[in-house]
Design a protein around this motif. Structure first.
Motif, PDB file in Angstrom:
ATOM      1  N   GLN A  16      54.239  26.142  54.025  1.00 10.85           N
ATOM      2  CA  GLN A  16      54.931  27.414  53.855  1.00 10.85           C
ATOM      3  C   GLN A  16      55.046  27.835  52.396  1.00 10.85           C
ATOM      4  O   GLN A  16      55.670  28.844  52.080  1.00 10.85           O
ATOM      5  CB  GLN A  16      56.336  27.308  54.450  1.00 10.85           C
ATOM      6  N   GLU A  17      54.455  27.072  51.504  1.00 15.84           N
ATOM      7  CA  GLU A  17      54.648  27.267  50.068  1.00 15.84           C
ATOM      8  C   GLU A  17      54.414  28.701  49.610  1.00 15.84           C
ATOM      9  O   GLU A  17      55.268  29.282  48.925  1.00 15.84           O
ATOM     10  CB  GLU A  17      53.740  26.317  49.290  1.00 15.84           C
ATOM     11  N   SER A  18      53.298  29.298  49.954  1.00 13.88           N
ATOM     12  CA  SER A  18      52.999  30.636  49.421  1.00 13.88           C
ATOM     13  C   SER A  18      54.013  31.665  49.907  1.00 13.88           C
ATOM     14  O   SER A  18      54.469  32.506  49.122  1.00 13.88           O
ATOM     15  CB  SER A  18      51.569  31.060  49.759  1.00 13.88           C
ATOM     16  N   GLN A  19      54.400  31.600  51.184  1.00 11.19           N
ATOM     17  CA  GLN A  19      55.391  32.549  51.702  1.00 11.19           C
ATOM     18  C   GLN A  19      56.756  32.336  51.053  1.00 11.19           C
ATOM     19  O   GLN A  19      57.420  33.286  50.651  1.00 11.19           O
ATOM     20  CB  GLN A  19      55.517  32.436  53.218  1.00 11.19           C
ATOM     21  N   LEU A  20      57.166  31.075  50.926  1.00 16.16           N
ATOM     22  CA  LEU A  20      58.477  30.786  50.340  1.00 16.16           C
ATOM     23  C   LEU A  20      58.544  31.193  48.870  1.00 16.16           C
ATOM     24  O   LEU A  20      59.550  31.759  48.423  1.00 16.16           O
ATOM     25  CB  LEU A  20      58.813  29.299  50.508  1.00 16.16           C
ATOM     26  N   LEU A  21      57.480  30.951  48.123  1.00 19.47           N
ATOM     27  CA  LEU A  21      57.469  31.359  46.717  1.00 19.47           C
ATOM     28  C   LEU A  21      57.439  32.874  46.578  1.00 19.47           C
ATOM     29  O   LEU A  21      58.061  33.430  45.653  1.00 19.47           O
ATOM     30  CB  LEU A  21      56.301  30.711  45.976  1.00 19.47           C
ATOM     31  N   ALA A  22      56.758  33.549  47.490  1.00 23.46           N
ATOM     32  CA  ALA A  22      56.764  35.015  47.470  1.00 23.46           C
ATOM     33  C   ALA A  22      58.176  35.538  47.714  1.00 23.46           C
ATOM     34  O   ALA A  22      58.638  36.461  47.021  1.00 23.46           O
ATOM     35  CB  ALA A  22      55.789  35.565  48.511  1.00 23.46           C
ATOM     36  N   TRP A  23      58.874  34.961  48.689  1.00 23.15           N
ATOM     37  CA  TRP A  23      60.257  35.366  48.954  1.00 23.15           C
ATOM     38  C   TRP A  23      61.181  34.988  47.800  1.00 23.15           C
ATOM     39  O   TRP A  23      62.145  35.691  47.512  1.00 23.15           O
ATOM     40  CB  TRP A  23      60.754  34.748  50.251  1.00 23.15           C
ATOM     41  N   GLN A  24      60.886  33.887  47.144  1.00 27.85           N
ATOM     42  CA  GLN A  24      61.686  33.488  45.981  1.00 27.85           C
ATOM     43  C   GLN A  24      61.597  34.577  44.911  1.00 27.85           C
ATOM     44  O   GLN A  24      62.601  34.936  44.297  1.00 27.85           O
ATOM     45  CB  GLN A  24      61.189  32.148  45.449  1.00 27.85           C
ATOM     46  N   GLN A  25      60.395  35.102  44.709  1.00 26.16           N
ATOM     47  CA  GLN A  25      60.193  36.150  43.706  1.00 26.16           C
ATOM     48  C   GLN A  25      60.755  37.502  44.153  1.00 26.16           C
ATOM     49  O   GLN A  25      61.416  38.182  43.374  1.00 26.16           O
ATOM     50  CB  GLN A  25      58.686  36.304  43.398  1.00 26.16           C
ATOM     51  N   SER A  26      60.504  37.873  45.401  1.00 19.82           N
ATOM     52  CA  SER A  26      60.871  39.218  45.854  1.00 19.82           C
ATOM     53  C   SER A  26      62.318  39.347  46.325  1.00 19.82           C
ATOM     54  O   SER A  26      62.902  40.419  46.225  1.00 19.82           O
ATOM     55  CB  SER A  26      59.939  39.668  46.978  1.00 19.82           C
ATOM     56  N   HIS A  27      62.898  38.259  46.840  1.00 26.71           N
ATOM     57  CA  HIS A  27      64.241  38.321  47.427  1.00 26.71           C
ATOM     58  C   HIS A  27      65.212  37.303  46.829  1.00 26.71           C
ATOM     59  O   HIS A  27      66.298  37.120  47.349  1.00 26.71           O
ATOM     60  CB  HIS A  27      64.161  38.096  48.939  1.00 26.71           C
ATOM     61  N   GLN A  28      64.791  36.619  45.771  1.00 28.75           N
ATOM     62  CA  GLN A  28      65.609  35.576  45.153  1.00 28.75           C
ATOM     63  C   GLN A  28      66.015  34.506  46.155  1.00 28.75           C
ATOM     64  O   GLN A  28      67.118  33.940  46.096  1.00 28.75           O
ATOM     65  CB  GLN A  28      66.853  36.156  44.458  1.00 28.75           C
ATOM     66  N   LEU A  29      65.108  34.217  47.094  1.00 30.77           N
ATOM     67  CA  LEU A  29      65.355  33.176  48.081  1.00 30.77           C
ATOM     68  C   LEU A  29      65.490  31.826  47.400  1.00 30.77           C
ATOM     69  O   LEU A  29      64.698  31.482  46.525  1.00 30.77           O
ATOM     70  CB  LEU A  29      64.184  33.108  49.081  1.00 30.77           C
ATOM     71  N   ASP A  30      66.488  31.072  47.807  1.00 30.63           N
ATOM     72  CA  ASP A  30      66.589  29.667  47.402  1.00 30.63           C
ATOM     73  C   ASP A  30      65.798  28.882  48.432  1.00 30.63           C
ATOM     74  O   ASP A  30      66.215  28.757  49.590  1.00 30.63           O
ATOM     75  CB  ASP A  30      68.054  29.236  47.360  1.00 30.63           C
ATOM     76  N   VAL A  31      64.657  28.392  48.032  1.00 29.68           N
ATOM     77  CA  VAL A  31      63.762  27.681  48.948  1.00 29.68           C
ATOM     78  C   VAL A  31      64.469  26.491  49.573  1.00 29.68           C
ATOM     79  O   VAL A  31      64.278  26.183  50.754  1.00 29.68           O
ATOM     80  CB  VAL A  31      62.465  27.260  48.215  1.00 29.68           C
ATOM     81  N   ASN A  32      65.325  25.824  48.812  1.00 27.50           N
ATOM     82  CA  ASN A  32      66.061  24.681  49.359  1.00 27.50           C
ATOM     83  C   ASN A  32      66.971  25.092  50.511  1.00 27.50           C
ATOM     84  O   ASN A  32      67.115  24.351  51.481  1.00 27.50           O
ATOM     85  CB  ASN A  32      66.877  23.987  48.271  1.00 27.50           C
ATOM     86  N   LEU A  33      67.596  26.253  50.407  1.00 26.40           N
ATOM     87  CA  LEU A  33      68.452  26.715  51.507  1.00 26.40           C
ATOM     88  C   LEU A  33      67.616  27.054  52.737  1.00 26.40           C
ATOM     89  O   LEU A  33      68.030  26.780  53.867  1.00 26.40           O
ATOM     90  CB  LEU A  33      69.281  27.930  51.087  1.00 26.40           C
ATOM     91  N   TYR A  34      66.464  27.654  52.521  1.00 26.51           N
ATOM     92  CA  TYR A  34      65.571  27.959  53.637  1.00 26.51           C
ATOM     93  C   TYR A  34      65.175  26.667  54.353  1.00 26.51           C
ATOM     94  O   TYR A  34      65.256  26.575  55.576  1.00 26.51           O
ATOM     95  CB  TYR A  34      64.329  28.696  53.133  1.00 26.51           C
ATOM     96  N   LEU A  35      64.750  25.685  53.576  1.00 28.41           N
ATOM     97  CA  LEU A  35      64.342  24.412  54.166  1.00 28.41           C
ATOM     98  C   LEU A  35      65.523  23.703  54.824  1.00 28.41           C
ATOM     99  O   LEU A  35      65.366  23.048  55.865  1.00 28.41           O
ATOM    100  CB  LEU A  35      63.678  23.530  53.108  1.00 28.41           C
ATOM    101  N   LEU A  36      66.713  23.838  54.244  1.00 28.21           N
ATOM    102  CA  LEU A  36      67.904  23.243  54.851  1.00 28.21           C
ATOM    103  C   LEU A  36      68.170  23.872  56.211  1.00 28.21           C
ATOM    104  O   LEU A  36      68.440  23.164  57.187  1.00 28.21           O
ATOM    105  CB  LEU A  36      69.115  23.418  53.930  1.00 28.21           C
ATOM    106  N   ALA A  37      68.090  25.183  56.300  1.00 28.42           N
ATOM    107  CA  ALA A  37      68.323  25.865  57.578  1.00 28.42           C
ATOM    108  C   ALA A  37      67.297  25.420  58.611  1.00 28.42           C
ATOM    109  O   ALA A  37      67.647  25.139  59.771  1.00 28.42           O
ATOM    110  CB  ALA A  37      68.267  27.377  57.386  1.00 28.42           C
TER     111      ALA A  37
END
Length: 138
Positions: A16-37
């Motif tokens: 999921q790396e490319s999608q998660l990094l894109a969301w990190q840039q566009s939506h300030q997603l914390d990838v760790n929180l996504y993975l935790l959920a």
């Protein structure tokens, strides 16, 4: 619990790396929180919305204080450092990410409402859709 979550991240992040990094840039997603959920859903563990709001607040604090500044510094220095030095910075960033995970798990462990929910209700109370909503992701 910490090692289990870390192992989950190591096995699921690459796909999921490319999608998660894109969301990190566009939506300030914390990838760790996504993975935790996602991990909590796989473990069928429900967290109260108040806990997700506390996790989001902690995420914003950690991101602002050290993760985002460190990440930005690493990216700025990418072309100025040797590969070895740059890899050392990436390793340090990974250590910071793992420390953030430890802090998130500490919040999860204090959630008195945390419970395993029945299979039949799993889709209705899943963590990942609620986290996505907090970040405005579709």
């Amino acid at each position: 619990m910490s090692d289990t979550f870390w192992d989950y991240c190591l096995s699921h992040y690459p796909a999921q790396e490319s999608q998660l990094l894109a969301w990190q840039q566009s939506h300030q997603l914390d990838v760790n929180l996504y993975l935790l959920a996602a991990w909590l859903d796989s473990e069928q563990q429900y967290l109260a919305q108040a806990t997700w709001l506390a996790l989001l607040a902690e995420s914003r604090r950690l991101q602002a204080q050290w993760l985002t500044p460190f990440r930005q510094l690493r990216q700025q220095l990418k072309n100025e450092l040797s590969n070895s030095s740059y890899e050392q910075l990436k390793t340090m960033e990974l250590r910071l990410e793992r420390e953030a995970q430890r802090q998130y798990l500490a919040l999860v462990s204090r959630d008195a409402s945390s419970q395993h929910y029945p299979q039949k209700n799993a889709a209705g109370v899943a963590n990942l859709p609620r986290l996505k909503a907090l970040f405005g992701l579709t």
